[in-house]
Scaffold this motif. Structure first.
Motif, PDB file in Angstrom:
ATOM      1  N   UNK A 137       1.148  -1.511  -0.214  1.00 36.30           N
ATOM      2  CA  UNK A 137      -0.181  -0.012   0.297  1.00 36.30           C
ATOM      3  C   UNK A 137       0.619   1.069  -0.022  1.00 36.30           C
ATOM      4  N   UNK A 138       1.679   1.367   0.067  1.00 35.96           N
ATOM      5  CA  UNK A 138       2.891   2.163   0.237  1.00 35.96           C
ATOM      6  C   UNK A 138       3.794   2.601  -1.076  1.00 35.96           C
ATOM      7  N   UNK A 139       3.364   1.579  -2.145  1.00 34.19           N
ATOM      8  CA  UNK A 139       3.753   2.258  -3.234  1.00 34.19           C
ATOM      9  C   UNK A 139       3.449   2.912  -4.281  1.00 34.19           C
ATOM     10  N   UNK A 142       0.604   2.493  -7.318  1.00 30.76           N
ATOM     11  CA  UNK A 142      -0.680   1.023  -6.963  1.00 30.76           C
ATOM     12  C   UNK A 142       0.264   0.221  -6.358  1.00 30.76           C
ATOM     13  N   UNK A 143      -0.813  -1.535  -6.417  1.00 31.71           N
ATOM     14  CA  UNK A 143      -0.472  -2.488  -6.010  1.00 31.71           C
ATOM     15  C   UNK A 143      -0.975  -3.503  -7.069  1.00 31.71           C
ATOM     16  N   UNK A 163      -7.212   1.631  -2.554  1.00 30.25           N
ATOM     17  CA  UNK A 163      -8.899   1.093  -2.309  1.00 30.25           C
ATOM     18  C   UNK A 163      -9.378   1.048  -3.354  1.00 30.25           C
ATOM     19  N   UNK A 164      -9.220   0.226  -4.444  1.00 29.20           N
ATOM     20  CA  UNK A 164     -10.211  -1.110  -5.779  1.00 29.20           C
ATOM     21  C   UNK A 164      -9.270  -1.845  -5.990  1.00 29.20           C
ATOM     22  N   UNK A 178      -8.022  -9.840  -1.274  1.00 29.66           N
ATOM     23  CA  UNK A 178      -8.182  -8.383  -1.202  1.00 29.66           C
ATOM     24  C   UNK A 178      -7.211  -7.420  -0.675  1.00 29.66           C
ATOM     25  N   UNK A 179      -7.370  -6.527   0.041  1.00 27.65           N
ATOM     26  CA  UNK A 179      -6.751  -5.452   0.616  1.00 27.65           C
ATOM     27  C   UNK A 179      -5.936  -6.570   2.093  1.00 27.65           C
TER      28      UNK A 179
END
Length: 275
Positions: A137-139, A142-143, A163-164, A178-179
């Motif tokens: 999540x720090x990239x 994006x992921x 978030x997506x 997912x997240x």
């Protein structure tokens, strides 16, 4: 120096590459028994509890040295061994002129690993046991997403932010990726465990970089895919082979091209971080 004389443990199966050779002062001699092989081979641990060993043979014998998973770690009449974790046993074996195989092995305890390739601690943790990875999540890019193969170092055309990612995993039929998804890599057996409940194994080939300076080698999953490890434009086909774009103690960034993609073709990117 501490000398370790191994005890008997015949190994099932053998290797096609080892010629049946026994040498003694330049002449072939009679086939050896297990007891004779034990007397002929000396394995020495160079530092107590460390993963470095040397071995010699007298009379001169061509032997193979293997780890507990039957990986060949040395071959010859003498040499040095640097065992990679987790090294739990060492086996010495040879083939006689009549085709029979003799061998012996012993369990070893290693508490101090030295000169181990960095990828072991990167993937499995500094204690060489296991490590859990999640979405990065720090990239800054994006992921997950796609971009130019052999060019981008992460998602560059279509970028999926943290978030997506839940929505994309739902579309792929992988809601647990997912997240809050995670994947655990365990060094013993190179096992993988995913938050979706599947398990498998992992392996790598650092010589399999497709472009110097762009990737660091190949990471291969078997039995299970990493988080959202699918080809979105290919009916969500599972993807098992990945190029390593970046790997250190904290980050694992991967890429896989769409089938047939060349330079500037479409590729998919996954950004993970250590938990």
């Amino acid at each position: 120096m501490k000398k370790i004389y191994l005890t008997l443990a015949l190994v099932a199966g053998f290797f096609a590459s080892c010629d049946p050779i026994i040498e003694h002062e330049g002449k072939e001699s009679a086939d050896m028994t297990v007891a004779e092989l034990q007397k002929a081979v000396t394995l020495t641990q160079t530092v107590a509890n460390q993963n470095k060993f040397t071995y010699t043979t007298n009379p001169t014998l061509t032997v193979q040295i293997l780890d507990q998973d039957n990986n060949i770690i040395s071959y010859g009449t003498s040499g040095e061994i640097i065992g990679v974790p987790p090294l739990t046993s060492i086996t010495v074996r040879m083939m006689n002129q009549d085709g029979t195989i003799v061998g012996f092995s012993e369990n070893v305890t290693i508490t101090d690993y030295v000169d181990v390739p960095q990828i072991y601690s990167y993937l499995f943790g500094s204690n060489f046991t296991n490590k859990t990875w999640t979405w990065d999540t720090e990239a800054s890019n994006g992921v997950f997403g796609n971009g130019a193969y052999l060019q981008n170092d992460g998602p560059g055309w279509w970028v999926v932010q943290a978030s997506d990612i839940d929505a994309e995993c739902d579309k792929a039929g992988l809601p647990k990726d997912g997240l809050n998804g995670w994947m655990k890599f365990t060094l013993a057996g190179k096992k993988t465990e995913m938050s979706r409940g599947t398990t498998g194994t992992i392996d790598w080939d650092l010589s399999a970089s497709v472009k110097e300076g762009w990737s660091e080698g190949q990471l291969t999953f078997s039995g299970s895919i990493p988080l959202l490890g699918v080809q979105l434009n290919g009916n969500y086909a599972y993807q098992y082979d990945y190029q390593i774009l970046y790997l250190d103690a904290d980050k694992l960034h991967l890429c896989a091209p769409e089938p047939g993609s060349g330079d500037w073709g479409t590729a998919w990117f996954w950004n993970f971080k250590a938990e």
